[in-house]
Design an enzyme around this catalytic site. Structure first.
Site, PDB file in Angstrom:
ATOM      1  N   CYS A   1      42.253  43.825  44.161  1.00 28.89           N
ATOM      2  CA  CYS A   1      41.923  42.452  44.567  1.00 28.89           C
ATOM      3  C   CYS A   1      40.408  42.303  44.529  1.00 28.89           C
ATOM      4  O   CYS A   1      39.727  43.122  43.915  1.00 28.89           O
ATOM      5  CB  CYS A   1      42.534  42.109  45.929  1.00 28.89           C
ATOM      6  SG  CYS A   1      41.935  43.118  47.298  1.00 28.89           S
TER       7      CYS A   1
ATOM      8  N   ASN B   1      39.082  44.425  48.252  1.00 33.02           N
ATOM      9  CA  ASN B   1      39.793  45.674  48.604  1.00 33.02           C
ATOM     10  C   ASN B   1      39.859  45.884  50.126  1.00 33.02           C
ATOM     11  O   ASN B   1      39.853  47.009  50.615  1.00 33.02           O
ATOM     12  CB  ASN B   1      39.172  46.898  47.911  1.00 33.02           C
ATOM     13  CG  ASN B   1      40.039  48.167  47.958  1.00 33.02           C
ATOM     14  OD1 ASN B   1      39.535  49.276  47.911  1.00 33.02           O
ATOM     15  ND2 ASN B   1      41.336  48.013  48.055  1.00 33.02           N
TER      16      ASN B   1
ATOM     17  N   CYS C   1      41.833  43.151  52.049  1.00 29.77           N
ATOM     18  CA  CYS C   1      42.977  42.355  52.537  1.00 29.77           C
ATOM     19  C   CYS C   1      44.245  42.615  51.723  1.00 29.77           C
ATOM     20  O   CYS C   1      45.191  43.235  52.203  1.00 29.77           O
ATOM     21  CB  CYS C   1      42.659  40.865  52.515  1.00 29.77           C
ATOM     22  SG  CYS C   1      41.304  40.394  53.613  1.00 29.77           S
ATOM     23  N   ARG C   2      44.289  42.130  50.488  1.00 31.32           N
ATOM     24  CA  ARG C   2      45.531  42.160  49.709  1.00 31.32           C
ATOM     25  C   ARG C   2      45.863  43.528  49.124  1.00 31.32           C
ATOM     26  O   ARG C   2      46.978  44.042  49.317  1.00 31.32           O
ATOM     27  CB  ARG C   2      45.463  41.113  48.574  1.00 31.32           C
ATOM     28  CG  ARG C   2      45.443  39.686  49.077  1.00 31.32           C
ATOM     29  CD  ARG C   2      45.038  38.713  47.986  1.00 31.32           C
ATOM     30  NE  ARG C   2      43.628  38.866  47.622  1.00 31.32           N
ATOM     31  CZ  ARG C   2      43.006  38.212  46.660  1.00 31.32           C
ATOM     32  NH1 ARG C   2      43.689  37.346  45.919  1.00 31.32           N
ATOM     33  NH2 ARG C   2      41.726  38.396  46.417  1.00 31.32           N
ATOM     34  N   SER C   3      44.934  44.109  48.356  1.00 26.99           N
ATOM     35  CA  SER C   3      45.303  45.351  47.648  1.00 26.99           C
ATOM     36  C   SER C   3      45.541  46.554  48.572  1.00 26.99           C
ATOM     37  O   SER C   3      46.408  47.377  48.258  1.00 26.99           O
ATOM     38  CB  SER C   3      44.302  45.681  46.528  1.00 26.99           C
ATOM     39  OG  SER C   3      43.005  45.885  47.022  1.00 26.99           O
TER      40      SER C   3
ATOM     41  N   ASP D   1      44.139  34.719  48.114  1.00 29.36           N
ATOM     42  CA  ASP D   1      43.224  35.415  49.011  1.00 29.36           C
ATOM     43  C   ASP D   1      43.390  34.867  50.435  1.00 29.36           C
ATOM     44  O   ASP D   1      43.146  33.683  50.664  1.00 29.36           O
ATOM     45  CB  ASP D   1      41.796  35.167  48.501  1.00 29.36           C
ATOM     46  CG  ASP D   1      40.771  35.946  49.269  1.00 29.36           C
ATOM     47  OD1 ASP D   1      41.127  36.568  50.288  1.00 29.36           O
ATOM     48  OD2 ASP D   1      39.605  35.936  48.847  1.00 29.36           O
TER      49      ASP D   1
HETATM   50  P1  4NP Z   1      40.763  40.620  49.340  1.00 24.99           P
HETATM   51  O1  4NP Z   1      40.087  39.476  50.259  1.00 24.99           O
HETATM   52  O2  4NP Z   1      40.251  40.375  47.933  1.00 24.99           O
HETATM   53  O3  4NP Z   1      42.220  40.360  49.463  1.00 24.99           O
HETATM   54  O4  4NP Z   1      40.308  41.943  49.920  1.00 24.99           O
HETATM   55  C1  4NP Z   1      38.707  39.302  50.306  1.00 24.99           C
HETATM   56  C2  4NP Z   1      37.977  39.914  51.289  1.00 24.99           C
HETATM   57  C3  4NP Z   1      36.624  39.713  51.366  1.00 24.99           C
HETATM   58  C4  4NP Z   1      35.993  38.904  50.446  1.00 24.99           C
HETATM   59  C5  4NP Z   1      36.718  38.296  49.457  1.00 24.99           C
HETATM   60  C6  4NP Z   1      38.084  38.503  49.379  1.00 24.99           C
HETATM   61  N1  4NP Z   1      34.617  38.679  50.540  1.00 24.99           N
HETATM   62  O5  4NP Z   1      34.071  37.898  49.731  1.00 24.99           O
HETATM   63  O6  4NP Z   1      33.929  39.236  51.392  1.00 24.99           O
END
Ligand code: 4NP
Length: 149
Positions: A8, A11, A13-15, A120
């Protein structure tokens, strides 16, 4: 041996949740980590490298009996293209970045984790994480059936 990488943006939240859910299902299906499968997750971005998963992802996974607290974020690297068999991105933007970072001969390994994008949840209310979990869980079930464990 099948090698799987979930990807994602951050790294956190989702992955990491996708990794935890896949690991749980593969092990419950009788597969042995390190022997039958290898599994990791990565972010396309570097903001959270070394961080634990977001508390909200940890909580929703814990609610369903999955502990992702030991995972640490890392960024995708070119060598991941040769190493992994399946590189599963959460949204189309992840796929676009992966296609830039990885050599084009590995492009066929790159696809979405689900038939539709996993949005996201980072800026969503907490029910966004429940919705994310349910989508990841269904998609993981489909992958594990495909791999015949
Ligand atoms: P993820 O979510 O891609 O599912 O881990 C996010 C977590 C943090 C950020 C973006 C997406 N960020 O920009 O900090």
């Amino acid at each position: 041996m099948i090698k799987i990488l979930t990807v994602c943006l951050g790294n956190i939240c989702r992955s990491p949740a996708a990794e935890g859910i896949l690991r749980d299902k593969l092990i419950k299906a009788g597969a042995v980590e390190g022997l039958d499968f290898e599994l990791d997750s990565a972010g396309t971005g570097a903001w959270h490298v070394g961080h634990s998963p977001d508390e909200r992802s940890q909580l929703v996974c814990k609610k369903y009996g999955i502990d992702i607290s030991a995972q640490k974020a890392r960024q995708i690297k070119a060598a991941d293209g040769a190493y992994y068999d399946y590189i599963l991105g959460m949204d189309k933007s992840n796929l676009d970045t992966l296609k830039k970072v990885l050599d084009e001969r590995h492009e066929l390994k790159v696809c979405l984790f689900d038939a539709i994008e996993v949005n996201d949840p980072y800026y969503s209310a907490s029910d966004g994480f429940e919705i994310m979990y349910q989508q990841l869980e269904r998609a993981a079930e489909t992958w594990v059936k495909r791999w015949e464990w």
